[in-house]
Structures are given as C-alpha cells and as structure tokens.
Design a protein around this motif. Structure first.
Motif, PDB file in Angstrom:
ATOM      1  N   CYS B  13       3.631  33.327 -17.821  1.00  0.00           N
ATOM      2  CA  CYS B  13       3.929  32.646 -19.082  1.00  0.00           C
ATOM      3  C   CYS B  13       4.940  33.434 -19.891  1.00  0.00           C
ATOM      4  CB  CYS B  13       2.651  32.439 -19.901  1.00  0.00           C
ATOM      5  SG  CYS B  13       1.931  33.971 -20.519  1.00  0.00           S
ATOM      6  N   LYS B  14       5.489  32.774 -20.888  1.00  0.00           N
ATOM      7  CA  LYS B  14       6.446  33.433 -21.769  1.00  0.00           C
ATOM      8  C   LYS B  14       5.718  34.188 -22.870  1.00  0.00           C
ATOM      9  CE  LYS B  14      10.204  30.092 -21.171  1.00  0.00           C
ATOM     10  NZ  LYS B  14      11.077  29.113 -21.862  1.00  0.00           N
ATOM     11  N   SER B  15       6.332  35.216 -23.353  1.00  0.00           N
ATOM     12  CA  SER B  15       5.758  35.993 -24.446  1.00  0.00           C
ATOM     13  C   SER B  15       5.540  35.099 -25.665  1.00  0.00           C
ATOM     14  CB  SER B  15       6.728  37.126 -24.802  1.00  0.00           C
ATOM     15  OG  SER B  15       6.178  37.971 -25.764  1.00  0.00           O
ATOM     16  N   GLY B  16       4.385  35.234 -26.275  1.00  0.00           N
ATOM     17  CA  GLY B  16       4.062  34.445 -27.460  1.00  0.00           C
ATOM     18  C   GLY B  16       3.194  33.235 -27.196  1.00  0.00           C
ATOM     19  N   THR B  17       3.048  32.872 -25.950  1.00  0.00           N
ATOM     20  CA  THR B  17       2.197  31.723 -25.626  1.00  0.00           C
ATOM     21  C   THR B  17       0.755  32.180 -25.435  1.00  0.00           C
ATOM     22  OG1 THR B  17       2.647  31.925 -23.261  1.00  0.00           O
ATOM     23  CG2 THR B  17       4.077  30.472 -24.525  1.00  0.00           C
ATOM     24  N   SER B  18      -0.141  31.193 -25.457  1.00  0.00           N
ATOM     25  CA  SER B  18      -1.570  31.486 -25.242  1.00  0.00           C
ATOM     26  C   SER B  18      -1.977  31.018 -23.858  1.00  0.00           C
ATOM     27  CB  SER B  18      -2.408  30.790 -26.304  1.00  0.00           C
ATOM     28  OG  SER B  18      -2.155  31.369 -27.572  1.00  0.00           O
ATOM     29  N   VAL B  19      -2.878  31.744 -23.265  1.00  0.00           N
ATOM     30  CA  VAL B  19      -3.330  31.440 -21.902  1.00  0.00           C
ATOM     31  C   VAL B  19      -4.849  31.379 -21.883  1.00  0.00           C
ATOM     32  CG1 VAL B  19      -3.421  32.293 -19.534  1.00  0.00           C
ATOM     33  CG2 VAL B  19      -1.342  32.605 -20.893  1.00  0.00           C
ATOM     34  N   LYS B  20      -5.390  30.317 -21.288  1.00  0.00           N
ATOM     35  CA  LYS B  20      -6.838  30.184 -21.183  1.00  0.00           C
ATOM     36  C   LYS B  20      -7.266  30.374 -19.741  1.00  0.00           C
ATOM     37  CE  LYS B  20      -9.371  26.975 -23.391  1.00  0.00           C
ATOM     38  NZ  LYS B  20     -10.019  25.668 -23.704  1.00  0.00           N
ATOM     39  N   ASP B  65      -9.678  38.915 -32.033  1.00  0.00           N
ATOM     40  CA  ASP B  65      -8.833  37.803 -32.454  1.00  0.00           C
ATOM     41  C   ASP B  65      -7.739  37.505 -31.437  1.00  0.00           C
ATOM     42  OD1 ASP B  65      -9.042  38.903 -35.885  1.00  0.00           O
ATOM     43  OD2 ASP B  65     -10.277  37.472 -34.774  1.00  0.00           O
ATOM     44  N   LYS B  66      -7.489  38.468 -30.583  1.00  0.00           N
ATOM     45  CA  LYS B  66      -6.460  38.270 -29.561  1.00  0.00           C
ATOM     46  C   LYS B  66      -7.082  37.724 -28.270  1.00  0.00           C
ATOM     47  CE  LYS B  66      -2.744  40.474 -27.059  1.00  0.00           C
ATOM     48  NZ  LYS B  66      -1.801  39.395 -27.441  1.00  0.00           N
ATOM     49  N   PHE B  67      -8.256  38.182 -27.975  1.00  0.00           N
ATOM     50  CA  PHE B  67      -8.949  37.758 -26.750  1.00  0.00           C
ATOM     51  C   PHE B  67     -10.182  36.944 -27.164  1.00  0.00           C
ATOM     52  CE2 PHE B  67      -6.356  40.158 -23.902  1.00  0.00           C
ATOM     53  CZ  PHE B  67      -6.011  41.310 -24.588  1.00  0.00           C
ATOM     54  N   LEU B  68      -9.975  35.634 -27.242  1.00  0.00           N
ATOM     55  CA  LEU B  68     -11.035  34.744 -27.714  1.00  0.00           C
ATOM     56  C   LEU B  68     -11.932  34.358 -26.545  1.00  0.00           C
ATOM     57  CD1 LEU B  68      -8.912  32.379 -29.996  1.00  0.00           C
ATOM     58  CD2 LEU B  68     -10.171  34.447 -30.645  1.00  0.00           C
ATOM     59  N   THR B  82      -4.426  35.073 -26.729  1.00  0.00           N
ATOM     60  CA  THR B  82      -3.559  34.439 -27.718  1.00  0.00           C
ATOM     61  C   THR B  82      -2.283  35.255 -27.918  1.00  0.00           C
ATOM     62  OG1 THR B  82      -4.625  35.583 -29.552  1.00  0.00           O
ATOM     63  CG2 THR B  82      -5.536  33.448 -28.904  1.00  0.00           C
ATOM     64  N   SER B  83      -1.179  34.530 -28.110  1.00  0.00           N
ATOM     65  CA  SER B  83       0.114  35.172 -28.327  1.00  0.00           C
ATOM     66  C   SER B  83       0.313  36.332 -27.346  1.00  0.00           C
ATOM     67  CB  SER B  83       0.211  35.661 -29.783  1.00  0.00           C
ATOM     68  OG  SER B  83       1.504  36.156 -30.054  1.00  0.00           O
ATOM     69  N   ALA B  84       0.321  35.983 -26.086  1.00  0.00           N
ATOM     70  CA  ALA B  84       0.390  37.009 -25.036  1.00  0.00           C
ATOM     71  C   ALA B  84       1.723  37.752 -25.077  1.00  0.00           C
ATOM     72  CB  ALA B  84       0.184  36.361 -23.675  1.00  0.00           C
ATOM     73  N   HIS B  85       1.668  39.039 -24.778  1.00  0.00           N
ATOM     74  CA  HIS B  85       2.850  39.884 -24.697  1.00  0.00           C
ATOM     75  C   HIS B  85       2.880  40.578 -23.341  1.00  0.00           C
ATOM     76  CE1 HIS B  85       2.666  39.444 -29.144  1.00  0.00           C
ATOM     77  NE2 HIS B  85       3.971  39.366 -28.977  1.00  0.00           N
ATOM     78  N   PRO B  86       4.028  41.093 -22.943  1.00  0.00           N
ATOM     79  CA  PRO B  86       4.124  41.720 -21.612  1.00  0.00           C
ATOM     80  C   PRO B  86       3.063  42.786 -21.346  1.00  0.00           C
ATOM     81  CG  PRO B  86       6.316  41.385 -22.504  1.00  0.00           C
ATOM     82  CD  PRO B  86       5.354  40.991 -23.598  1.00  0.00           C
TER      83      PRO B  86
END
Lengths: 109, 116
Positions: B13-20, B65-68, B82-86
């Motif tokens: 995914c691109k930086s800033g997107t959320s992944v479930k 808050d980042k890892f829901l 949330t708002s994933a980064h490299p």
C-alpha cells in the motif's frame, strides 16, 4: 525480570540427532511451549510441557525440569525440512507467553 | 488441530493509507487473540492481546490509536494499521487461544505488509 535463553544458532547433519536447550526465569509457570518457524512463515505448535519429564511425539521430544528452569527439544533422524527456527515460550502466572529469541537450526547434508 | 486463518497474506500500500488484517479461528472459539509483529531476522514481538467483547490490551510502546484492534466475535479479530508508513512494513501474525487460559496459542499464516 523475565527471560528465556536459547542458543542463537545450531548446525547439525541430516540423519543425526540435535538437542536445543532452553532455560527460563519467569514470574510463575503455567507451561512451556515449543514452536517451529520456517523462514517467512508463521510459527507452528510442536509441544507443550507442564509437568517434569519427557514428552515424545514422533521424531520430536520435549523435556522439562521445573526445578532447574530448563527444557530441551530433541529432534531425531534429522531431515532437511527441519531447517527452521525453534522458539521456546513459557506461560507465566498471568497466562502470558514469554518468548525466547529462537534458535536457528541449520541442517547440512 | 486448531486452524487459524489470516487475510490478506500480502498487502502493498501507499504511505498514509489504512490497512485492515483479519484473523479467524476456523474450528474453535477463540476467547483471546494475540497480534504479533516480526521484523526480518528478529523475534516475535507481541503487540496486543484482545479478548472477545472487550478492549485490547496493548504492549508498552505500541500505539493503540495507530493499531486498532477489534475482537467482535469469538472467531474474528481485526487489526487496522492506520495511516501506514514505510516503518510499519513488517510481518504481522495473529494467534488465537480457546476458552482455557492454559490452552495452546495457534498461529495464523501471517500477513506481510509493505508500505511504499
């Protein structure tokens, strides 16, 4: 603090026997687990010991001595597919698993 | 034996997107599920423990808050990055345990996350 110690890496020959040791110091004890983890994969359960003694399961055996805070995993008739990391984990008094860093086992023909 | 599935197995995914990421126990009821992260050639690191119907307990240093984490049923837990980064790129592995606290944890196959 709590800690689990196991060798970082071991090398053995196909067809031979290898013993991977694990010593632990934890707050309480509710059992010791061994898991196998191949590179790039998730761990898979191998054995569980909660009483002293040896548990045998095919080519794999696991031993526990609670008084010594010591366990070992014994692998017999080694096969190339046994090349993996072996993780020792102890369940403490809060039923939390405390993980060792794992022992990377390299099998040579 | 007990089977735990995880989906997806790979995410780019691109930086800033959320992944479930979903974790399911297929043939048993998982009162407790665990989320781990593992960086290359490093040990498993427990991120959080979740019990069905209650809030997850996060390990020190893990941002809740980042890892829901949601554990809405006895067979499903989800982890949302949330708002994933490299630097979040890693191997995320869930495990599930039945109703008895002394029961074995069974692991899902893991999800490899790559954040560009």
């Amino acid at each position: 603090g709590q800690n689990i110690d196991q060798p970082t890496e071991m090398t053995a020959t196909e067809g031979a026997i290898v013993q991977i040791n694990c010593t632990y110091q934890t707050s309480g004890f509710n059992g010791l687990f061994w898991y196998q983890q191949h590179a790039g994969e998730a761990p898979t359960f191998l054995s569980y010991n909660v009483l002293d003694g040896l548990e045998e399961k095919g080519r794999f055996s696991s031993f526990l001595s609670r008084s010594k805070g010591y366990s070992y995993l014994l692998l017999k008739e080694l096969q190339m597919k046994d090349s993996a990391s072996y993780l020792c984990a102890v369940m403490d008094s809060n039923y939390q698993l405390i993980w060792g860093a794992g022992t990377k086992l390299i099998i040579k023909p | 034996g007990a089977v735990v599935s995880q989906h997806p197995s790979w995410v780019i995914c691109k930086s800033g997107t959320s992944v479930k990421i979903e974790c399911r126990s297929l043939d048993f009821q998982a009162t407790t599920m665990f989320w781990y992260r593992q960086f290359p050639k490093q040990s498993l690191m427990l991120m959080a423990t979740s019990n069905e119907g209650s809030k997850a307990t996060y390990e020190q240093g893990v941002e809740k808050d980042k890892f829901l984490i949601n554990h809405a049923s006895l067979t499903l837990s989800t982890l949302t990055v949330t708002s994933a980064h490299p630097e979040d790129s890693s191997f995320y592995i869930c495990s599930a345990r039945g109703t008895d606290a002394q029961e074995t944890q069974y692991f899902g196959p893991g999800t490899r996350l790559l954040v560009l």
